[in-house]
Design an enzyme around this catalytic site. Structure first.
Site, PDB file in Angstrom:
ATOM      1  N   LYS A  68     -17.402   1.884  17.188  1.00  0.00           N
ATOM      2  CA  LYS A  68     -18.873   2.708  17.067  1.00  0.00           C
ATOM      3  C   LYS A  68     -20.044   1.429  16.433  1.00  0.00           C
ATOM      4  O   LYS A  68     -19.445   0.803  15.509  1.00  0.00           O
ATOM      5  CB  LYS A  68     -18.730   3.722  16.140  1.00  0.00           C
ATOM      6  CG  LYS A  68     -20.010   4.642  16.130  1.00  0.00           C
ATOM      7  CD  LYS A  68     -20.007   5.689  16.944  1.00  0.00           C
ATOM      8  CE  LYS A  68     -21.300   6.220  17.303  1.00  0.00           C
ATOM      9  NZ  LYS A  68     -22.369   5.372  17.949  1.00  0.00           N
ATOM     10  N   LYS A  92     -17.729   0.474   7.398  1.00  0.00           N
ATOM     11  CA  LYS A  92     -18.511   1.709   7.354  1.00  0.00           C
ATOM     12  C   LYS A  92     -17.920   2.950   7.529  1.00  0.00           C
ATOM     13  O   LYS A  92     -17.933   3.748   7.299  1.00  0.00           O
ATOM     14  CB  LYS A  92     -19.938   1.589   8.126  1.00  0.00           C
ATOM     15  CG  LYS A  92     -20.855   2.203   7.613  1.00  0.00           C
ATOM     16  CD  LYS A  92     -22.168   1.822   8.257  1.00  0.00           C
ATOM     17  CE  LYS A  92     -22.778   0.650   8.246  1.00  0.00           C
ATOM     18  NZ  LYS A  92     -24.161   0.484   8.933  1.00  0.00           N
ATOM     19  N   LYS A 104     -20.613  -3.551  17.656  1.00  0.00           N
ATOM     20  CA  LYS A 104     -22.060  -3.794  17.644  1.00  0.00           C
ATOM     21  C   LYS A 104     -22.375  -4.468  18.817  1.00  0.00           C
ATOM     22  O   LYS A 104     -21.795  -5.288  19.551  1.00  0.00           O
ATOM     23  CB  LYS A 104     -22.302  -4.762  16.274  1.00  0.00           C
ATOM     24  CG  LYS A 104     -24.031  -4.677  15.968  1.00  0.00           C
ATOM     25  CD  LYS A 104     -23.953  -3.262  15.132  1.00  0.00           C
ATOM     26  CE  LYS A 104     -25.207  -3.407  14.397  1.00  0.00           C
ATOM     27  NZ  LYS A 104     -25.316  -2.081  13.219  1.00  0.00           N
ATOM     28  N   THR A 188     -30.214   8.052   8.625  1.00  0.00           N
ATOM     29  CA  THR A 188     -30.103   6.904   7.746  1.00  0.00           C
ATOM     30  C   THR A 188     -30.660   6.957   6.485  1.00  0.00           C
ATOM     31  O   THR A 188     -30.259   6.678   5.402  1.00  0.00           O
ATOM     32  CB  THR A 188     -30.517   5.494   8.535  1.00  0.00           C
ATOM     33  OG1 THR A 188     -29.911   5.387   9.400  1.00  0.00           O
ATOM     34  CG2 THR A 188     -30.107   4.227   7.508  1.00  0.00           C
ATOM     35  N   ASN A 219     -38.120   2.522  10.913  1.00  0.00           N
ATOM     36  CA  ASN A 219     -37.391   3.775  11.109  1.00  0.00           C
ATOM     37  C   ASN A 219     -36.673   4.360   9.719  1.00  0.00           C
ATOM     38  O   ASN A 219     -37.129   5.051   8.974  1.00  0.00           O
ATOM     39  CB  ASN A 219     -36.334   3.917  11.931  1.00  0.00           C
ATOM     40  CG  ASN A 219     -35.683   5.271  12.164  1.00  0.00           C
ATOM     41  OD1 ASN A 219     -36.398   6.364  12.026  1.00  0.00           O
ATOM     42  ND2 ASN A 219     -34.543   5.537  12.382  1.00  0.00           N
ATOM     43  N   SER A 347     -24.266  10.234  13.906  1.00  0.00           N
ATOM     44  CA  SER A 347     -23.842   9.886  15.129  1.00  0.00           C
ATOM     45  C   SER A 347     -22.456  10.449  15.454  1.00  0.00           C
ATOM     46  O   SER A 347     -22.207  10.881  16.690  1.00  0.00           O
ATOM     47  CB  SER A 347     -23.598   8.331  15.352  1.00  0.00           C
ATOM     48  OG  SER A 347     -24.934   7.682  15.662  1.00  0.00           O
TER      49      SER A 347
HETATM   50  N1  GLU Z   1     -27.036   1.064  13.686  1.00  0.00           N
HETATM   51  C1  GLU Z   1     -26.766   1.891  12.859  1.00  0.00           C
HETATM   52  C2  GLU Z   1     -25.717   1.433  11.738  1.00  0.00           C
HETATM   53  O1  GLU Z   1     -25.812   0.106  11.535  1.00  0.00           O
HETATM   54  C3  GLU Z   1     -25.855   3.378  13.274  1.00  0.00           C
HETATM   55  C4  GLU Z   1     -24.775   3.028  14.157  1.00  0.00           C
HETATM   56  C5  GLU Z   1     -24.378   4.172  14.930  1.00  0.00           C
HETATM   57  O2  GLU Z   1     -24.881   5.279  14.862  1.00  0.00           O
HETATM   58  O3  GLU Z   1     -23.325   4.185  15.710  1.00  0.00           O
HETATM   59  O4  GLU Z   1     -24.917   1.866  10.958  1.00  0.00           O
END
Ligand code: GLU
Length: 419
Positions: A68, A92, A104, A188, A219, A347
């Site tokens: 993810k 995370k 990523k 976030t 954002n 998410s």
């Molecule tokens: N880009 C966000 C992060 O760095 C969200 C990633 C997601 O929702 O999968 O955590």
């Protein structure tokens, strides 16, 4: 080695391993990404010419669930950066106990140089290039720097076309009309606010109206500014990549956001004093919230930081060298993998919603997000206290112990250790 974890990420991982109870297998496995894909992303420009950009998707680990993590459009993105970001996502998701691994993606492009229709074609071309490696049960992309719900909508539509059927749970952060979830775009900043509120007393004492400087007005940074201004903090400075604005009495955040939306930058602000964005880190404030890109606070400027608390809203905004300097100065750093985890947590809700074929309400999202953020913030604080660790190390240790539990449960360790 192209898929190895390098630099600060490797350094922090090694350090965390010293304090965590993990198997040697886990330690070994987490030094490298499980798979890395490098793709060519062709874009037909509006003038008819063809330009090819480099794209990436890294699946760092998927032991705890599908990989993810977001997709960023950024001129200097490369495989090393995407690998590091995918590594952080692995921690995370484990830290928040989400049933995911870490991934990523990115395209090395400056989205500001593209027209709206070029951006759409590029988004579709990228998803077509990585379509074989993503899906609800393998790897689930989302927005990241310079990508948003609109981009996710194009990508989800393209993916459904490629797969000849709807797979809404293959991407999160989509527009609500295409299976997105209420509250994802503010998740976030909502999460970061919960973390700061939970830690407020211990890190800021009974300080009235703590003063905050926010670096990055995208954002997360802009929405956090609103939450803080409405929630008993004084937002005294904000910056974006080209400008910064300061008012010791507190900025009019709503007016600034309207200005940024309209003008595209913070230049010529409607109120407050314009100043050099490079000086924001050195302001006399209580909380500094770097909310832009990696490496904002580094060995050469960490000594200038006067805040009591650094709230890492961006991914990796404080380097390992800076960590040591801030620690010496008694600055408390609240780590990114906790602070900005609200995005991926919502998410997860979106992914569940799509797999259930249902609809979640904004109220349910808000309630469950708060529960996740507070529970894991308290767990990190507890580990930090018990093992006498900084919050960052405690967060890594907490995540690592969940990762090792999953990796060991896959069999090998149990077999050889006779457990
Ligand atoms: N880009 C966000 C992060 O760095 C969200 C990633 C997601 O929702 O999968 O955590």
């Amino acid at each position: 080695m192209p898929n190895a974890v390098t630099g600060d990420a490797a350094r922090r991982f090694e350090e965390a391993c010293e304090h965590a109870e993990i198997s040697p297998d886990t330690r070994e496995r987490l030094t490298r990404a499980k798979s890395s894909l490098e793709v060519a992303v062709p874009l037909r420009r509006d003038d008819g010419t063809l330009e090819v950009f480099s794209g990436y998707r890294v699946r760092f680990d998927d032991t705890r669930g599908p990989a993810k993590g977001g997709i960023r459009f950024q001129p200097d993105v490369d495989l090393e950066e995407v690998t590091t970001l995918a590594f952080w996502m692995t921690f995370k998701t484990a830290l928040l106990d989400l049933p995911f691994g870490g991934g990523k993606g990115g395209v090395a492009v400056d989205p500001k140089q593209l027209s709206a229709s070029e951006l759409e074609r590029l988004s579709r071309a990228y998803i077509a290039a990585i379509a074989d490696v993503i899906g609800p049960e393998t790897d689930v992309p989302a927005p990241d720097v310079a990508t948003d719900a609109m981009v996710m909508g194009w990508m989800a539509h393209e993916f459904a076309t490629i797969r000849r059927g709807h797979q809404p749970a293959a991407l999160t952060g989509k527009p609500i009309a295409l299976g997105g979830i209420p509250g994802r775009s503010s998740a976030t900043s909502d999460g970061a606010f919960h973390v700061l509120e939970e830690l407020r007393e211990s890190v800021l004492g009974d300080l009235d109206e703590p003063r905050v400087a926010i670096q990055g007005f995208g954002n997360a940074g802009a929405q956090l500014a609103t939450l803080l201004a409405d929630g008993g903090y004084r937002v005294v400075a904000v910056s974006d990549s080209s400008a910064a604005v300061h008012d010791p009495e507190g900025l009019d955040v709503a007016a600034l956001r309207a200005h940024k939306d309209e003008a595209g930058s913070l230049e010529e602000p409607p109120s407050g004093e314009a100043f050099d964005p490079a000086e924001l880190l050195a302001l006399d404030v209580d909380v500094l919230a770097p909310s832009a890109l990696e490496g904002a606070v580094h060995g050469d400027n960490a000594g200038d930081v006067r805040a009591r608390v650094v709230l890492e809203v961006a991914n990796g905004p404080v380097t390992a060298d800076a960590d040591a300097i801030l620690d010496e100065q008694g600055v408390e750093v609240v780590p990114d993998i906790l602070v900005n985890a609200g995005g991926v947590t919502v998410s997860w809700f979106e992914w569940m919603q799509n797999r259930q074929g249902g609809r979640w309400t904004a109220g349910t999202v808000a309630e469950r997000l708060e529960e996740r953020m507070l529970t894991e913030t308290r767990a990190v604080v507890e580990i930090a206290r018990e093992r006498e660790l900084k919050l960052r190390s405690a967060a890594y240790v907490h995540a690592l112990e969940r990762l090792t539990a999953a990796m060991d449960a896959t069999g090998t360790v149990a077999l050889f250790s006779g457990r």
